[in-house]
Design an enzyme around this catalytic site. Structure first.
Site, PDB file in Angstrom:
ATOM      1  N   ARG A  33       0.832  -1.195   0.000  1.00  0.00           N
ATOM      2  CA  ARG A  33       0.000   0.000   0.000  1.00  0.00           C
ATOM      3  C   ARG A  33       0.876   1.259   0.000  1.00  0.00           C
ATOM      4  O   ARG A  33       1.669   1.464   0.937  1.00  0.00           O
ATOM      5  CB  ARG A  33      -0.916  -0.001   1.230  1.00  0.00           C
ATOM      6  CG  ARG A  33      -1.744   1.251   1.439  1.00  0.00           C
ATOM      7  CD  ARG A  33      -2.803   1.422   0.394  1.00  0.00           C
ATOM      8  NE  ARG A  33      -3.791   2.426   0.797  1.00  0.00           N
ATOM      9  CZ  ARG A  33      -4.722   2.914  -0.004  1.00  0.00           C
ATOM     10  NH1 ARG A  33      -4.800   2.489  -1.262  1.00  0.00           N
ATOM     11  NH2 ARG A  33      -5.582   3.809   0.438  1.00  0.00           N
TER      12      ARG A  33
ATOM     13  N   GLU B 177     -13.663 -21.871  26.543  1.00  0.00           N
ATOM     14  CA  GLU B 177     -12.828 -22.680  27.439  1.00  0.00           C
ATOM     15  C   GLU B 177     -12.236 -21.860  28.584  1.00  0.00           C
ATOM     16  O   GLU B 177     -11.079 -22.028  28.966  1.00  0.00           O
ATOM     17  CB  GLU B 177     -11.742 -23.429  26.653  1.00  0.00           C
ATOM     18  CG  GLU B 177     -12.332 -24.462  25.717  1.00  0.00           C
ATOM     19  CD  GLU B 177     -11.342 -25.466  25.183  1.00  0.00           C
ATOM     20  OE1 GLU B 177     -10.408 -25.834  25.916  1.00  0.00           O
ATOM     21  OE2 GLU B 177     -11.503 -25.887  24.035  1.00  0.00           O
ATOM     22  N   GLY B 178     -13.063 -20.978  29.104  1.00  0.00           N
ATOM     23  CA  GLY B 178     -12.653 -20.149  30.233  1.00  0.00           C
ATOM     24  C   GLY B 178     -12.318 -18.745  29.791  1.00  0.00           C
ATOM     25  O   GLY B 178     -11.372 -18.538  29.031  1.00  0.00           O
TER      26      GLY B 178
END
Length: 379
Positions: free
Chosen positions: A268, A363-364
């Site tokens: 870019r 998962e937590g």
């Protein structure tokens, strides 16, 4: 200490990368838009040994360790995190629970089908009103003769509709009692066992998430994993390893987003030069690269401890917490580096951004990981 991959680890990582490029990348946005759970891809992954990574060879698995497991999840997740999530859930939760706590007959009956992806696995702990507070679950299992009768529902279950077999934790004692829950294996097609609502999600849309419903579901006592009352304790041990897999998923997302941003920043051009040459962008990339490196080191130290059979509760929580927060931050910065294009579906960072947030929840949550870590350092 050695920080080099062994030849086996390099070969496994290369194999996973090639698999993802060939069988996943061409369909990523199609699966995402249509919320397609591509079962056939997981069958192919089973043929490659990716669905039974930690399973011994004699039970049909790959017999590999956690370093290789991290590499497989990472390489797949760099291409499509939702596929990485499903591979992780199948391996770490359902398969590993039976492998770790099942008896000889149970392992021989179910593990070979899971290890080859003949069967897809699900794992049910979470309920509608009990997320982090798993001890308050409402799903019950009542003993009747040589059978157990289950009633209730689980939600946010990966492969809740397509799974062929589920490991389910149900209450067999009093609410809030850590020894009042038991683990059971339930096969698809068992009377009284069905799937419910499929979730319409922000991200991870090719990884199926749905309810499991039990209506007087009767299963034999032979389907019980371990002793009565051990279900919650078993689950906490399974989640120790599962956190490594979610950390690996996070690492893959972070690397995928970072690599896309790095490449874009070189291509870019603004004000006559690539945007990577502007300090504002180069400093973002430097921070991203450093935090990814730190997350990877935490994960592989956790893998080392797991392979050695040592406690990984504290370090696994650290690795999962740090890697998941890093992946959200990196995905966010990758969108920023892309500017307006980062907000479109023409570039991959938009999807990494949507997919990343699940890693701080599943998962937590990050907050639960901090509780786990604090308990260990304050002993």
């Amino acid at each position: 200490m050695s920080f080099d991959y062994s030849e086996t680890q390099k070969m496994v990582a290369a194999s996973a990368k090639e698999f993802a490029e060939q069988h996943i990348r061409p369909f990523v946005m199609e699966w995402d838009e249509e919320q397609t759970f591509p079962v056939e891809v997981f069958k192919k992954a089973g043929e490659m040994g990716f669905m039974g990574v930690l399973v011994p060879v004699e039970l049909g698995g790959s017999g590999l360790g956690y370093h290789e497991y991290i590499s497989i999840i990472e390489e797949i997740s760099k291409v499509d995190p939702s596929i990485g999530l499903s591979v992780a859930a199948h391996n770490s939760l359902c398969t590993n629970h039976i492998l770790t706590f099942g008896n000889k007959d149970q392992k021989e009956k179910w593990i070979p089908k899971l290890a080859t992806a003949e069967w897809i696995g699900a794992w049910g702990l979470t309920e509608h009103n009990t997320g982090s507070d798993a001890g308050g679950m409402n799903t019950t299992a009542i003993k009747e003769g040589d059978s157990w009768v289950l009633n209730g529902a689980k939600n946010f279950i990966t492969h809740g509709k397509s799974g062929d077999i589920s490991v389910v934790i149900a209450r067999t004692g009093e609410k809030g009692d850590s020894r009042g829950m038991t683990a059971f294996v339930i096969e698809k097609g068992t009377p009284g066992f069905s799937s419910g609502k499929k979730e319409n999600k922000l991200g991870m849309r090719a990884s199926e998430t749905a309810e499991l419903v039990f209506d007087n579901c009767r299963i034999p006592d032979a389907n019980r994993l371990g002793e009565v009352g051990e279900g919650f304790i078993q689950s906490m041990k399974i989640l120790d390893g599962g956190r490594i897999s979610i950390g690996a998923l996070s690492l893959g997302i972070a690397k995928g987003a970072y690599e896309a941003a790095l490449q874009y920043s070189k291509e870019r051009v603004q004000f006559g030069k690539p945007i990577s040459q502007f300090q504002g962008i180069s400093f973002k990339l430097a921070d991203m690269a450093t935090e990814i490196e730190a997350a990877e080191l935490l994960l592989h130290k956790s893998a080392f401890l797991k392979n050695e059979g040592r406690s990984v509760t504290k370090l696994g929580a650290m690795a999962k917490m740090f890697a998941s927060e890093v992946c959200v931050k990196v995905a966010n910065e990758a969108v920023q580096i892309h500017g307006g294009y980062g907000y479109t579906k023409d570039y991959p960072v938009e999807k990494f951004y949507r997919d990343s947030k699940l890693c701080t929840i599943g998962e937590g949550t990050t907050e639960i990981q901090k509780i786990v870590i604090a308990r260990h350092i304050l002993k």
